[in-house]
Design a protein around this motif. Structure first.
Motif, PDB file in Angstrom:
ATOM      1  N   THR A   1       0.861  -1.193   0.000  1.00  0.00           N
ATOM      2  CA  THR A   1       0.000   0.000   0.000  1.00  0.00           C
ATOM      3  C   THR A   1       0.890   1.234   0.000  1.00  0.00           C
ATOM      4  N   ALA A   2       0.291   2.434  -0.128  1.00  0.00           N
ATOM      5  CA  ALA A   2       1.075   3.672  -0.121  1.00  0.00           C
ATOM      6  C   ALA A   2       1.677   3.887   1.265  1.00  0.00           C
TER       7      ALA A   2
ATOM      8  N   SER B   1       2.395   5.818   4.486  1.00  0.00           N
ATOM      9  CA  SER B   1       1.492   6.812   5.050  1.00  0.00           C
ATOM     10  C   SER B   1       1.860   7.170   6.469  1.00  0.00           C
TER      11      SER B   1
ATOM     12  N   LYS C   1      -6.345  12.356   3.475  1.00  0.00           N
ATOM     13  CA  LYS C   1      -7.623  11.647   3.614  1.00  0.00           C
ATOM     14  C   LYS C   1      -8.186  11.778   5.014  1.00  0.00           C
TER      15      LYS C   1
ATOM     16  N   ARG D   1       1.596   9.687  -2.898  1.00  0.00           N
ATOM     17  CA  ARG D   1       0.724   9.640  -4.064  1.00  0.00           C
ATOM     18  C   ARG D   1       1.224   8.553  -5.011  1.00  0.00           C
TER      19      ARG D   1
ATOM     20  N   GLU E   1      -5.948   2.532 -12.191  1.00  0.00           N
ATOM     21  CA  GLU E   1      -6.665   2.112 -10.995  1.00  0.00           C
ATOM     22  C   GLU E   1      -7.655   1.025 -11.361  1.00  0.00           C
TER      23      GLU E   1
ATOM     24  N   MET F   1      -4.187   0.425  -7.032  1.00  0.00           N
ATOM     25  CA  MET F   1      -3.419   1.134  -8.057  1.00  0.00           C
ATOM     26  C   MET F   1      -2.385   0.162  -8.619  1.00  0.00           C
TER      27      MET F   1
ATOM     28  N   THR G   1       0.827  -0.024  -9.898  1.00  0.00           N
ATOM     29  CA  THR G   1       2.020   0.823  -9.978  1.00  0.00           C
ATOM     30  C   THR G   1       3.133   0.024 -10.653  1.00  0.00           C
TER      31      THR G   1
ATOM     32  N   LYS H   1      -0.933  -1.976  -5.583  1.00  0.00           N
ATOM     33  CA  LYS H   1      -0.931  -1.493  -4.202  1.00  0.00           C
ATOM     34  C   LYS H   1      -2.341  -1.055  -3.817  1.00  0.00           C
TER      35      LYS H   1
ATOM     36  N   LEU I   1      -5.236   1.103  -2.471  1.00  0.00           N
ATOM     37  CA  LEU I   1      -5.567   2.505  -2.165  1.00  0.00           C
ATOM     38  C   LEU I   1      -6.500   2.559  -0.967  1.00  0.00           C
ATOM     39  N   GLU I   2      -7.578   1.804  -1.048  1.00  0.00           N
ATOM     40  CA  GLU I   2      -8.439   1.666   0.118  1.00  0.00           C
ATOM     41  C   GLU I   2      -9.458   0.573  -0.056  1.00  0.00           C
TER      42      GLU I   2
END
Ligand code: AMP
Ligand code: GLY
Length: 481
Positions: free
Chosen positions: A127-128, A130, A199, A243, A248, A332, A334, A339, A341-342
């Motif tokens: 995941t991103a 964060s 977010k 980001r 997506e 996403m 990538t 990964k 996003l949510e």
């Protein structure tokens, strides 16, 4: 009753296009008894279901509990996330009654992004990167620090402001300095492509995610979400994350606690304008099968299942939380692989509308199987048709828009072969006319043996519908042939 072969009375919670599509599909089930709906002001739902005769307040579920008992409801279907987060699935579950939709504990995956991030990080789900903030000043400093190295003027200002303890005094000082110095103002207005995404951690009706393109926008988002509490308590905590770039995809699964069934891949179109331009929306159209994953190669879907879905469901189970319902991963693709996003804990809207048109199996059976941990025995079949769903939105959406605008051409549109029209944000006015009542007004779904045929049908019908301000994308499904 929920098991056996007898008719099942169903209560459907929710009133948008997603729920109209669910009702439409449920109506085709030979096992459906009576269908009750909570939102008959949606003319589509009014036509298919009987309105519940009690006030609907998700914070006071006892009336709905009694309604379910009195009407021998065997299946409750909860469409939207808000009642799930409030624990409606927990409140309405009873012996002999199945609820389709996760418990409040499981709905936290969507309703508490900060918690979700921690859970999936511990489970090594890609995941991103964060960070989680509850202090607006710390959040601002974190965002500013991302551009400081490149902006000496800003770094001097931030340094000078450091001695000011009180956070509102510090903001005032900074605003004054910026107003007095055009070079500084330019730093705040300059485009940066790598600013982090901001977010609100809680539920914000799909509006709590900001992808800033300037430092000014980023700081403004923090102000609106954390200080002005534009999304109420949902914004007390924010997740600020890297980001991600890529295309997506939405992966929706049915999960019965143990078994996972990945639904057909869909591609949503989030931006308002053709060619993915303009502001983010709730979704302007869907193709199914869609995107990169709809090409018949399952390896990517398998990778997403193995790296994202399965470890999340397992991590929940380790926490003592069983997920039962729809698990929807926004992913996403990538260069470093898929990964997350949510997560959402419900059907996507308008993904659901496209899925219901393609689904051949009995949705009622699938929902019962999901709620009773028997998905492994369920029969899941999809039509080989392609489906294209176009959203007709109000003029001005996703910003301010007018409501109460009369809609014409619905009957003609519904008669186009291969087309179904779902009501999303409409109602009947005092004279019985169908008028707009929301941002996303109608969903026009076309099907065909090819995507070209599906989109031709959908656009032919969409063009027959008219209302002042009608806004739609012209390129849904255009790239998919
Ligand atoms: P959500 O409404 O929470 O599904 O998020 C809205 C949209 O914001 C997503 O569909 C993405 O297009 C975008 N988004 C969310 N997080 C990121 C991220 N880390 N990087 C890039 N885009 C993102
Ligand atoms: N279509 C995106 C969502 O339902 O969140």
């Amino acid at each position: 009753m929920s098991s056996g072969g007898g008719p099942v009375n169903v209560l459907l919670i929710g009133g948008g296009g997603r729920e109209h599509a669910l009702a439409w599909r449920l109506k085709q089930s030979p096992r459906l008894g009576r269908l009750f709906v909570t939102d008959p002001q949606n003319p589509g739902l009014a036509e298919l279901g009987t309105p519940v005769d009690v006030p609907v307040d998700f914070r006071q579920p006892f009336r709905l509990q009694r309604f379910c008992d009195k009407n021998s409801i065997g299946l409750v279907v909860i469409g939207p996330e808000d009642p799930l987060a409030l624990g409606l699935a927990d409140a309405l579950a009873a012996p002999g009654r199945v609820v389709f939709g996760p418990s409040a504990a499981a709905a936290r995956l969507e309703a508490d992004k900060a918690w979700c991030k921690q859970l999936i990080r511990n489970a090594s789900v890609p995941t991103a990167e964060s960070r989680i903030f509850t202090d607006p000043e710390a959040a601002r400093f974190y965002v500013e620090s991302r551009v400081l190295a490149d902006e000496p003027a800003l770094s001097k200002l931030v340094e000078a402001s450091r001695t000011i303890r009180d956070s509102s005094d510090r903001r005032r000082f900074m605003s004054q300095q910026i107003a007095a110095d055009p070079a500084l103002a330019a730093v705040y207005a300059k485009r940066h492509d790598d600013l982090p995404v901001i977010k609100a951690s809680g539920l914000a009706k799909g509006k709590g995610v900001v992808l800033p393109s300037t430092l000014g926008e980023a700081l403004d988002a923090i102000e609106r979400i954390m200080v002005k509490l534009e999304f109420d308590e949902a914004g007390r905590t924010v997740v600020i994350e890297e980001r991600l770039e890529g295309s997506e995809v939405s992966v929706l699964c049915l999960v019965d606690g143990r078994n996972i069934y990945v639904l057909e891949p869909c591609q949503d179109h989030k931006r308002l304008g053709d060619g993915d331009t303009g502001p983010n929306t709730g979704g302007m159209g869907v193709i199914c099968p869609g995107g990169i994953m709809g090409q018949g190669d399952d390896s990517l879907l398998n990778q997403i299942q193995a790296e994202i879905i399965v470890p999340t469901v397992d991590a929940m189970r380790r926490e003592g939380i069983e997920f039962r319902g729809v698990l929807y991963a926004g992913v996403m693709l990538t260069p470093a692989g898929p990964k997350l996003l949510e997560f959402n804990v419900r059907f996507g809207d308008p993904e659901c509308q496209a899925l219901m048109v393609r689904l051949e199996s009995d949705i009622l059976d699938l929902m019962l199987a999901t709620g009773t941990r028997t998905l492994d025995e369920a029969d899941m079949r999809w039509s080989t048709d392609r489906v294209c769903c176009i959203v007709l939105a109000s003029g001005g959406y996703p910003g301010r828009y007018k409501t109460g605008v009369p809609i014409g051409g619905l009957d003609a549109a519904g008669k186009v072969p291969g087309v179904v029209v779902f009501h999303a944000g409409t109602k009947r006015d005092n004279e019985g006319r169908v008028v707009t009542s929301g941002g996303r007004v109608l969903n026009v779904v076309g099907r065909g043996v090819s995507m070209a045929e599906a989109r031709r049908a959908a656009y032919q019908a969409a063009d027959l519908i008219n209302f002042e301000g009608k806004t739609l994308r012209r390129d849904i499904g255009a790239a998919a042939g």
